[in-house]
Design an enzyme around this catalytic site. Sequence first.
Site, PDB file in Angstrom:
ATOM      1  CB  CYS A   6      90.817  36.756 -48.974  1.00 40.54           C
ATOM      2  SG  CYS A   6      90.475  35.305 -50.004  1.00 40.54           S
ATOM      3  CB  CYS A  14      83.889  33.230 -47.833  1.00 41.08           C
ATOM      4  SG  CYS A  14      84.951  32.314 -48.980  1.00 41.08           S
ATOM      5  CB  CYS A  31      85.637  35.076 -44.668  1.00 39.42           C
ATOM      6  SG  CYS A  31      87.419  35.123 -44.316  1.00 39.42           S
ATOM      7  CB  CYS A  51      96.525  24.600 -38.930  1.00 42.13           C
ATOM      8  SG  CYS A  51      96.100  22.992 -38.232  1.00 42.13           S
ATOM      9  CB  CYS A  56      97.355  21.188 -41.347  1.00 43.16           C
ATOM     10  SG  CYS A  56      95.867  21.301 -42.385  1.00 43.16           S
ATOM     11  CB  CYS A 110      92.427  18.964 -43.130  1.00 46.54           C
ATOM     12  SG  CYS A 110      91.576  19.811 -41.777  1.00 46.54           S
ATOM     13  NE  ARG A 144      92.431  17.722 -37.478  1.00 47.35           N
ATOM     14  CZ  ARG A 144      93.367  17.042 -36.804  1.00 47.35           C
ATOM     15  NH1 ARG A 144      93.583  17.322 -35.531  1.00 47.35           N
ATOM     16  NH2 ARG A 144      94.087  16.098 -37.399  1.00 47.35           N
TER      17      ARG A 144
END
Length: 329
Positions: free
Chosen positions: A58, A62, A65, A102, A134, A194, A266
């Site tokens: 990616c 972040c 991550c 998800c 999701c 979400c 969650r």
Amino acid sequence: MVTQVGGCRWDWQIAQVQAIYEQPLLDLIHQAATVHRQYHPPAEIQVCKLVSIKTGGCVEDCGYCAQSAHHDTGIAPQPLMAVDEVLAVAQRAQAQGVSRVCLGAAWREVRPGKQFDQVLDMIRQITALGLEVCCTLGMLTSEQAERLDEAGLYAYNHNLDTSRSYYPQVIRTRSYDDRLHTLAQVRQTPMTVCCGGILGLGETHGDRMELLTTLANLQPHPESVPINILSQVAGTPLAGQNPVPIWDVLRVVATARILMPKSDLRLAAGRAKLSPTEQALCFLAGVNSIFSSDDGQMLTRTTPCPDYHQDQELLNQLGLMPRPARSRV
């Protein structure tokens, strides 16, 4: 003037949230448990399965991550999974009591083309099984949101992660307003939202209260609010943070339940670090959904996740039952 409809309001001030968050912990949990039982069946827990359909590489930076190309974490980029492979994972999960699947892709944003079409096919086929689906695919345009909706997507995940104030210390390649813009695109469709955050990024209690205030002032509230505890990964800038005490987790959970009474809370990444007793306290304070796994991981090998057998034993011990999937309205 307080704006309130059916127990929900969207005009919270930070001082009001602080008064809730900082009250004696047992009083806070009691208040949250009372609210939870008013709006949710107390014996139901939704069990979810997260599938990393496109792992690694990616371009976002972040700081937490393992999948960022900016960090050396040993996670090699992998191609998008085949539809049949993802469908098989969903079927195995459904057999274990999972009602929500998800799908996560390590993308900055959705781009039109073959891969997006492939994800749309995944959504259609998993939805046909009777499961909620999701997706978390990065930033969206309005047209892409419409295509996801047409494919039958139940929910779109796009977390705010932390407070607006602390956000620049965590991520530099995408702004807070970018995230809010994507949520706005989703809200133009019948899909549910979400959206939650991560604890343990180095944020203060004030940052947590600010994040909760932002979420609680979204109108309507996110139907789903994931609460993650940082899974520290060697090679990421945020490795080495102090662990988040269970008391802090409980304060965030209970405050979120009071502020967003109808939302599903969650307990997501980091749950594997919590003992059965600590998880039970989270359920008491308002959590009504967990992520479970057949391979001991949530997204990658760097994010441990309890397995189906462990979770079934826990739910049985507590007298809880898996919640069935819901249909889109």
